[in-house]
Design a protein around this motif. Structure first.
Motif, mmCIF file in Angstrom:
data_model
loop_
_atom_site.group_PDB
_atom_site.id
_atom_site.type_symbol
_atom_site.label_atom_id
_atom_site.label_comp_id
_atom_site.label_asym_id
_atom_site.label_seq_id
_atom_site.Cartn_x
_atom_site.Cartn_y
_atom_site.Cartn_z
ATOM 1 N N PRO A 228 33.363 -44.407 51.665
ATOM 2 C CA PRO A 228 32.831 -43.439 50.692
ATOM 3 C C PRO A 228 33.240 -42.002 51.009
ATOM 4 O O PRO A 228 33.353 -41.183 50.114
ATOM 5 C CB PRO A 228 31.304 -43.586 50.831
ATOM 6 C CG PRO A 228 31.104 -44.905 51.442
ATOM 7 C CD PRO A 228 32.298 -45.181 52.299
ATOM 8 N N ASN A 229 33.500 -41.731 52.287
ATOM 9 C CA ASN A 229 33.872 -40.374 52.641
ATOM 10 C C ASN A 229 35.306 -40.023 52.305
ATOM 11 O O ASN A 229 35.639 -38.850 52.194
ATOM 12 C CB ASN A 229 33.616 -40.133 54.138
ATOM 13 C CG ASN A 229 32.187 -39.723 54.379
ATOM 14 O OD1 ASN A 229 31.832 -38.570 54.192
ATOM 15 N ND2 ASN A 229 31.351 -40.678 54.747
ATOM 16 N N ARG B 290 31.213 -49.318 54.673
ATOM 17 C CA ARG B 290 30.050 -48.627 54.121
ATOM 18 C C ARG B 290 30.024 -47.139 54.410
ATOM 19 O O ARG B 290 29.512 -46.358 53.617
ATOM 20 C CB ARG B 290 28.776 -49.223 54.722
ATOM 21 C CG ARG B 290 28.339 -50.488 54.048
ATOM 22 C CD ARG B 290 26.891 -50.716 54.398
ATOM 23 N NE ARG B 290 26.639 -52.136 54.556
ATOM 24 C CZ ARG B 290 25.633 -52.622 55.266
ATOM 25 N NH1 ARG B 290 24.820 -51.784 55.897
ATOM 26 N NH2 ARG B 290 25.448 -53.911 55.356
ATOM 27 N N HIS B 291 30.515 -46.755 55.594
ATOM 28 C CA HIS B 291 30.355 -45.360 55.990
ATOM 29 C C HIS B 291 31.630 -44.541 55.864
ATOM 30 O O HIS B 291 31.587 -43.388 55.446
ATOM 31 C CB HIS B 291 29.810 -45.275 57.415
ATOM 32 C CG HIS B 291 28.366 -45.655 57.497
ATOM 33 N ND1 HIS B 291 27.354 -44.751 57.388
ATOM 34 C CD2 HIS B 291 27.772 -46.869 57.638
ATOM 35 C CE1 HIS B 291 26.182 -45.374 57.462
ATOM 36 N NE2 HIS B 291 26.421 -46.672 57.619
ATOM 37 N N ALA B 292 32.761 -45.131 56.257
ATOM 38 C CA ALA B 292 33.995 -44.336 56.235
ATOM 39 C C ALA B 292 34.586 -44.270 54.819
ATOM 40 O O ALA B 292 34.970 -43.207 54.352
ATOM 41 C CB ALA B 292 35.005 -44.911 57.224
ATOM 42 N N ARG C 157 33.994 -38.975 63.219
ATOM 43 C CA ARG C 157 32.929 -38.001 62.942
ATOM 44 C C ARG C 157 31.603 -38.513 63.515
ATOM 45 O O ARG C 157 31.414 -39.721 63.704
ATOM 46 C CB ARG C 157 32.792 -37.792 61.423
ATOM 47 C CG ARG C 157 34.105 -37.415 60.760
ATOM 48 C CD ARG C 157 34.111 -36.042 60.129
ATOM 49 N NE ARG C 157 33.010 -35.776 59.220
ATOM 50 C CZ ARG C 157 33.083 -35.899 57.904
ATOM 51 N NH1 ARG C 157 34.187 -36.358 57.336
ATOM 52 N NH2 ARG C 157 32.072 -35.577 57.146
ATOM 53 N N PRO C 158 30.664 -37.599 63.821
ATOM 54 C CA PRO C 158 29.403 -38.010 64.457
ATOM 55 C C PRO C 158 28.616 -39.062 63.667
ATOM 56 O O PRO C 158 27.963 -39.911 64.262
ATOM 57 C CB PRO C 158 28.614 -36.702 64.543
ATOM 58 C CG PRO C 158 29.641 -35.631 64.582
ATOM 59 C CD PRO C 158 30.772 -36.129 63.732
ATOM 60 N N PHE C 159 28.695 -39.044 62.326
ATOM 61 C CA PHE C 159 27.905 -40.022 61.587
ATOM 62 C C PHE C 159 28.376 -41.452 61.853
ATOM 63 O O PHE C 159 27.600 -42.403 61.720
ATOM 64 C CB PHE C 159 27.885 -39.711 60.079
ATOM 65 C CG PHE C 159 29.194 -39.879 59.368
ATOM 66 C CD1 PHE C 159 29.700 -41.132 59.087
ATOM 67 C CD2 PHE C 159 29.911 -38.767 58.953
ATOM 68 C CE1 PHE C 159 30.905 -41.287 58.420
ATOM 69 C CE2 PHE C 159 31.113 -38.900 58.281
ATOM 70 C CZ PHE C 159 31.602 -40.172 58.026
ATOM 71 N N LEU D 32 29.184 -42.497 64.788
ATOM 72 C CA LEU D 32 28.487 -42.861 66.019
ATOM 73 C C LEU D 32 27.040 -43.271 65.704
ATOM 74 O O LEU D 32 26.508 -44.204 66.297
ATOM 75 C CB LEU D 32 28.507 -41.658 66.975
ATOM 76 C CG LEU D 32 28.535 -41.980 68.469
ATOM 77 C CD1 LEU D 32 29.710 -42.861 68.808
ATOM 78 C CD2 LEU D 32 28.567 -40.685 69.274
ATOM 79 N N THR D 33 26.428 -42.582 64.756
ATOM 80 C CA THR D 33 25.093 -42.980 64.310
ATOM 81 C C THR D 33 25.128 -44.406 63.786
ATOM 82 O O THR D 33 24.240 -45.214 64.074
ATOM 83 C CB THR D 33 24.586 -42.039 63.190
ATOM 84 O OG1 THR D 33 24.621 -40.709 63.666
ATOM 85 C CG2 THR D 33 23.174 -42.399 62.767
ATOM 86 N N MET E 80 35.994 -42.119 61.084
ATOM 87 C CA MET E 80 35.416 -42.874 62.199
ATOM 88 C C MET E 80 35.226 -42.010 63.439
ATOM 89 O O MET E 80 34.509 -42.403 64.362
ATOM 90 C CB MET E 80 36.300 -44.073 62.556
ATOM 91 C CG MET E 80 36.332 -45.162 61.505
ATOM 92 S SD MET E 80 34.711 -45.844 61.113
ATOM 93 C CE MET E 80 34.526 -47.072 62.401
ATOM 94 N N VAL F 49 27.243 -46.733 64.624
ATOM 95 C CA VAL F 49 27.383 -47.637 65.775
ATOM 96 C C VAL F 49 26.012 -47.842 66.423
ATOM 97 O O VAL F 49 25.630 -48.956 66.773
ATOM 98 C CB VAL F 49 28.386 -47.072 66.806
ATOM 99 C CG1 VAL F 49 28.444 -47.965 68.047
ATOM 100 C CG2 VAL F 49 29.773 -46.936 66.206
ATOM 101 N N ALA F 50 25.264 -46.743 66.550
ATOM 102 C CA ALA F 50 23.943 -46.814 67.186
ATOM 103 C C ALA F 50 22.969 -47.673 66.385
ATOM 104 O O ALA F 50 21.972 -48.154 66.916
ATOM 105 C CB ALA F 50 23.373 -45.410 67.366
ATOM 106 N N LYS F 51 23.259 -47.883 65.097
ATOM 107 C CA LYS F 51 22.409 -48.744 64.283
ATOM 108 C C LYS F 51 22.684 -50.221 64.565
ATOM 109 O O LYS F 51 21.930 -51.084 64.135
ATOM 110 C CB LYS F 51 22.678 -48.498 62.798
ATOM 111 C CG LYS F 51 22.132 -47.192 62.272
ATOM 112 C CD LYS F 51 22.582 -46.994 60.832
ATOM 113 C CE LYS F 51 21.946 -45.765 60.228
ATOM 114 N NZ LYS F 51 22.428 -45.537 58.849
#
Ligand SMILES: Nc1ncnc2c1ncn2[C@@H]1O[C@H](COP(=O)(O)OP(=O)(O)O)[C@@H](O)[C@H]1O
Ligand code: SF4
Ligand SMILES: [Mg+2]
Lengths: 311, 336
Positions: A228-229, A224-226, A205-207, A209-210, A203, A212-214
């Motif tokens: 899978p990583n 969905r984002h954290a 990492r820059p992605f 923030l992307t 959470m 959040v910007a969505k």
């Protein structure tokens, strides 16, 4: 992808052979003359002739390499020799005990997985709140408490005092709950920290923030984002923790009177029954090798960089 | 420039609270953006451009607490003090964002297709298969080669320029009215930079969106923007139409920036001509003009009174330097 898997498979086989060699050597070079032990078990007043006869019978006079190749060819055919102590075939004894240890470890690992996902995720979603503090505390306690102590506490609390669960025996599922928790609690705590810390790192990492910007919510970003990583790291840690459950089983099986492989191993060690010890080690090593292979494949599937390399 | 104003920032201050410090990287900033136009925000690194644009949208990295004062009107919605759920609806919906570094801004573990599609799922209510086909259209819109194959690829398989195109596709997926692009070309190769700027201009026309373009490159400003705000140490030094400001700057800092643009007659490999000195380190508030230590025109009073941003001899241009502007003007705006 397939070539990568088959390469890993070949490596695993080589590893397995090396490991059997090592385990054979270790056990053979262990102190204590096994022929003397058996002779004393069979006839209380054994003579040197008796001992020599037993040595010949077991092939102990043969060179080490011959003994190893005998043992290995036998093992590959499922013939693991006879127990020095009971004189019984080890193969059937082992196969009747395998399901018990497998159930113990599989159940413990499943418990650890469920527990770690729920609490690790909740901790990341609501940092500093109950789930977060609870996993931190359990992880800390778990790391400082040996599993026999956890087991004893659980038996005392849940079975003796509250009479909620049976302490041993085979009363179906309920008799498994305490052993599963005992063997799985520390791995569960460790893994929930892996989830919690991994999600937090992802959470930041820059992605993220992307995301959040969505306009996504924090919960969606976590799922969905954290998530899978952290999958490759988690699979790796899960593999290590499940492997370590073999050690846990040595403590937990006797504690709950489970007649599993770890219990057999323990009695083998106590009686210097080295055919039994060898056979059990072989089972454990095979388990480690297969587990490692599964971890490698799992990481390959969850890490896009590794996946593309393989295809 | 008769179009409707969609963004009006008035006297905005941003305070950042971190574990170690409290700083005010944005100090009394005002500007406005009309529908369909491009405003460039220029300034050296650290002058507060990113914080100015992203802190009000809740896009600061974790671990930083933000305090806003002043006003930001976006289509009559006040963003200062807005509740998180309302702000979330704007992010990715009517306000799209592009970050500086496309290498780290995409999720390494998810396909390009999913990362684009989820925006239209969220803001346009599309089903996942509809969003998937819209993602394909968006990849075509940002002129990606072989868009079908790209959908299934992962970020590490794309170059920096292609990743920035993906970021642009994500930012415009819900057809925003305002696109905020934070140094979208800084991390890219020179040849790719021009392509990305051309793409942004093209998209702006097609989607009729306003762009706030953050940059430290005066060349980019001249190429795309209609208006420019020059920032120095968290304040606006000069603000006005690009044609006026670039041709006849009214602030010594802007003059320095323009003078620093590399020219064709520079010896190859010659050093950045730049301004002498470095911007102030944020900490204690600066009482006078923040630029004074580096300014060739500074006089004693510059260190004492903070100059206000006021109109100059060119009515559309305002500048925060009473010294340069006093002889050119009737004196009504001059402050000492
Ligand atoms: N996450 C952060 N934590 C602490 N300080 C920050 C953070 N982001 C920016 N700052 C500070 O705010 C000031 C302005 O930064 P920024 O807006 O990134 O400048 P620019 O985008 O113009 O290069 C700088 O002094 C920087 O140190
Ligand atoms: S106010 Fe003074 S120091 Fe500031 S830019 Fe003008 S002349 Fe320079
Ligand atoms: Mg910046």
């Amino acid at each position: 992808m397939l070539t990568l898997v088959s390469r890993r498979l070949r490596n695993s086989l080589v590893l397995l052979m090396l490991a059997t060699l090592l385990c054979f050597t270790l056990v053979v070079s262990a102190p204590g003359n096994i022929a003397v032990l058996i002779a004393e078990l069979r006839t209380p007043k054994a003579t040197f002739a008796d001992i020599h006869k037993i040595e010949l019978e077991l092939g102990l006079d043969q060179p080490i390499v011959t003994r190893y190749s005998h043992w290995l060819t036998g093992a590959l055919q499922g013939n693991l020799g006879i127990s020095y102590k009971t004189g019984e075939d080890i193969g059937p004894a082992l196969s009747s005990r395998l399901p018990i240890t497998a159930t113990l470890v599989a159940g413990g690992a499943t418990f650890a997985m469920l527990f770690s996902f729920v609490l690790g995720f909740a901790g990341a979603l609501w940092p500093g709140r109950f789930a977060d503090v609870a996993t931190r505390t359990i992880a800390l306690l778990g790391a400082s408490m040996p599993s026999f102590f956890v087991g004893a506490l659980l038996i005392y609390g849940l079975a003796v005092q509250l009479r909620l669960l049976p302490t041993f025996g085979s009363e179906g599922l309920s008799s498994w709950i305490l052993p599963w928790i005992t063997i799985g609690l520390l791995p569960a705590a460790v893994l929930s920290r892996v989830v919690r810390v991994g999600l937090e790192e992802a959470m930041s990492r820059p992605f993220a923030l992307t995301a959040v910007a969505k306009g996504l919510t924090r919960r969606t970003i976590l799922v969905r984002h954290a998530l899978p990583n952290i999958a490759p790291t988690y699979i790796n840690a899960l593999g290590a923790q499940t492997g370590a459950m073999v050690v846990g089983a040595v403590v937990v099986e006797p504690l709950f009177a489970l007649k599993g492989v770890a219990d057999l191993f323990l009695s083998g060690v106590l009686f210097r029954d080295f055919m039994v010890v060898q056979a059990c080690l072989l089972v454990f090593i095979s388990f480690f090798v297969v587990l490692n292979l599964l971890v490698d494949i799992g990481m390959m599937f969850t890490d896009p960089k590794l996946r593309r390399q393989g295809s | 420039m008769a179009s409707k104003e969609i963004l009006r920032v008035s006297d905005l201050c941003v305070d950042l609270f971190t574990q170690r410090s409290v700083i005010r990287p944005v100090d009394g900033v005002s500007y406005s953006v009309a529908a369909g136009e491009t405003l460039a925000i220029v300034g050296e690194s650290g002058s507060g451009k990113t914080v100015l644009n992203f802190a009000p949208l809740g896009l600061m990295p974790t671990g930083v607490n933000v305090d806003l004062s002043g006003s930001i009107l976006f289509n009559d919605t006040e963003l200062v003090g807005i509740a998180e759920p309302a702000l979330r609806k704007l992010r990715g919906g009517s306000i799209g964002t592009i970050f500086q570094d496309p290498m780290s801004a995409l999720n390494p573990a998810r396909t390009i297709g999913r990362q684009i599609a989820e925006v239209s799922e969220l803001h346009m209510g599309l089903s996942s298969s509809q969003a998937e086909s819209r993602a394909l259209d968006l990849l075509k819109l940002v002129r990606m080669s072989d868009p079908d194959a790209r959908l299934k690829q992962y970020p590490h398989e794309l170059s920096g320029g292609l990743r920035q195109r993906v970021m642009i596709a994500i930012a415009v997926a819900a057809e925003p009215q305002l696109l905020i692009a934070d140094e979208p070309t800084t991390a890219l190769d020179v040849t790719v930079q021009a392509q990305i700027i051309a793409l942004l201009k093209d998209l702006q026309k097609r989607l009729n969106m306003a762009i706030v373009l953050i940059t430290h490159d005066m060349g980019v400003v001249a190429g795309i923007a209609s208006r420019v705000a020059v920032m120095y140490a968290g304040r606006v030094a000069e603000y006005g139409p690009v044609g006026d400001v670039l041709v006849e700057p009214r602030h010594p800092y802007t003059m320095g920036l323009i003078d620093a643009i590399p020219r064709a007659d520079d010896a190859p490999g010659s050093l950045f001509r730049g301004l002498p000195g470095a911007p102030p380190i944020l900490g204690a508030p600066i009482p006078g003009c923040a630029f004074a230590p580096r300014c060739h025109a500074a006089i004693e009073s510059c260190h004492i009174t903070r100059p206000a941003l006021v109109s100059t001899v060119q009515p559309l241009v305002s500048a925060a330097c009473p010294i340069i502007n006093k002889h050119n003007h009737g004196g009504a705006y001059v402050q000492h």
